[in-house]
Design an enzyme around this catalytic site. Sequence first.
Site, PDB file in Angstrom:
ATOM      1  N   HIS A   1      43.309 -74.343   5.470  1.00  0.00           N
ATOM      2  CA  HIS A   1      43.623 -74.012   6.859  1.00  0.00           C
ATOM      3  C   HIS A   1      42.384 -74.275   7.712  1.00  0.00           C
ATOM      4  O   HIS A   1      41.256 -74.333   7.196  1.00  0.00           O
ATOM      5  CB  HIS A   1      44.020 -72.545   6.978  1.00  0.00           C
ATOM      6  CG  HIS A   1      45.365 -72.233   6.392  1.00  0.00           C
ATOM      7  ND1 HIS A   1      46.008 -71.058   6.678  1.00  0.00           N
ATOM      8  CD2 HIS A   1      46.180 -72.923   5.559  1.00  0.00           C
ATOM      9  CE1 HIS A   1      47.170 -71.036   6.040  1.00  0.00           C
ATOM     10  NE2 HIS A   1      47.289 -72.159   5.343  1.00  0.00           N
TER      11      HIS A   1
ATOM     12  N   GLU B   1      40.679 -72.429   9.687  1.00  0.00           N
ATOM     13  CA  GLU B   1      39.643 -71.389   9.592  1.00  0.00           C
ATOM     14  C   GLU B   1      38.818 -71.554   8.319  1.00  0.00           C
ATOM     15  O   GLU B   1      37.584 -71.473   8.358  1.00  0.00           O
ATOM     16  CB  GLU B   1      40.287 -69.992   9.577  1.00  0.00           C
ATOM     17  CG  GLU B   1      41.083 -69.672  10.819  1.00  0.00           C
ATOM     18  CD  GLU B   1      42.571 -69.959  10.674  1.00  0.00           C
ATOM     19  OE1 GLU B   1      43.365 -69.191  11.243  1.00  0.00           O
ATOM     20  OE2 GLU B   1      42.951 -70.952  10.021  1.00  0.00           O
TER      21      GLU B   1
ATOM     22  N   CYS C   1      43.419 -66.290   5.677  1.00  0.00           N
ATOM     23  CA  CYS C   1      42.263 -66.607   6.514  1.00  0.00           C
ATOM     24  C   CYS C   1      41.564 -65.340   6.994  1.00  0.00           C
ATOM     25  O   CYS C   1      40.338 -65.290   7.057  1.00  0.00           O
ATOM     26  CB  CYS C   1      42.692 -67.478   7.691  1.00  0.00           C
ATOM     27  SG  CYS C   1      43.220 -69.125   7.175  1.00  0.00           S
TER      28      CYS C   1
ATOM     29  N   CYS D   1      46.198 -66.134   9.546  1.00  0.00           N
ATOM     30  CA  CYS D   1      47.126 -65.567   8.572  1.00  0.00           C
ATOM     31  C   CYS D   1      46.346 -64.570   7.699  1.00  0.00           C
ATOM     32  O   CYS D   1      45.133 -64.398   7.853  1.00  0.00           O
ATOM     33  CB  CYS D   1      47.734 -66.681   7.716  1.00  0.00           C
ATOM     34  SG  CYS D   1      46.548 -67.482   6.597  1.00  0.00           S
TER      35      CYS D   1
END
Length: 162
Positions: A54, A56, A87, A84
């Site tokens: 992701h 992040e 993360c 999420c």
Amino acid sequence: MSNDSDIYMGLAIQEAKRAALMGEVPVGAVLVKDGQVIATGHNQPIRLRDPSAHAEICALRAGSLALDNYRLVECELYVTLEPCLMCSGAILQARLKKVIFGAFDEKIGAAGSVLNVFENPSLNHQTQIEAGILKEECAALLKDFFKGRRLSKKEAKTASPD
């Protein structure tokens, strides 16, 4: 853009657009320390065949390498979409000072939408959250991306003989 938060979020939006060009969900992140951009990241789970890639996580990995430390104390992360749970956990492990995000994620957001891990006083580290910076622009990226995907699927369906 009027302030630093808008500038950094604008950079995160540029990262999100890079993800979209690669066919990835358009989410971008920018890691900042002492007013300097340390690292950037954008979604890459499809390209990297890595569910943890992701925006992040990519920014945190690059930032850890840049600062030669897995602890990113005093860093701030600007991200176009609410983090999420995965993360958010990584953010807490990295000991970030603050997370600033644009659009809310009503399906899996873990910084206020579905749940808020950052408000848990039992955790050994507290990260500040600021939500809604350039919210409309960040949300539009996602909306346009998924609208385009739906149109492509619809066109493919009508083009193929049954």
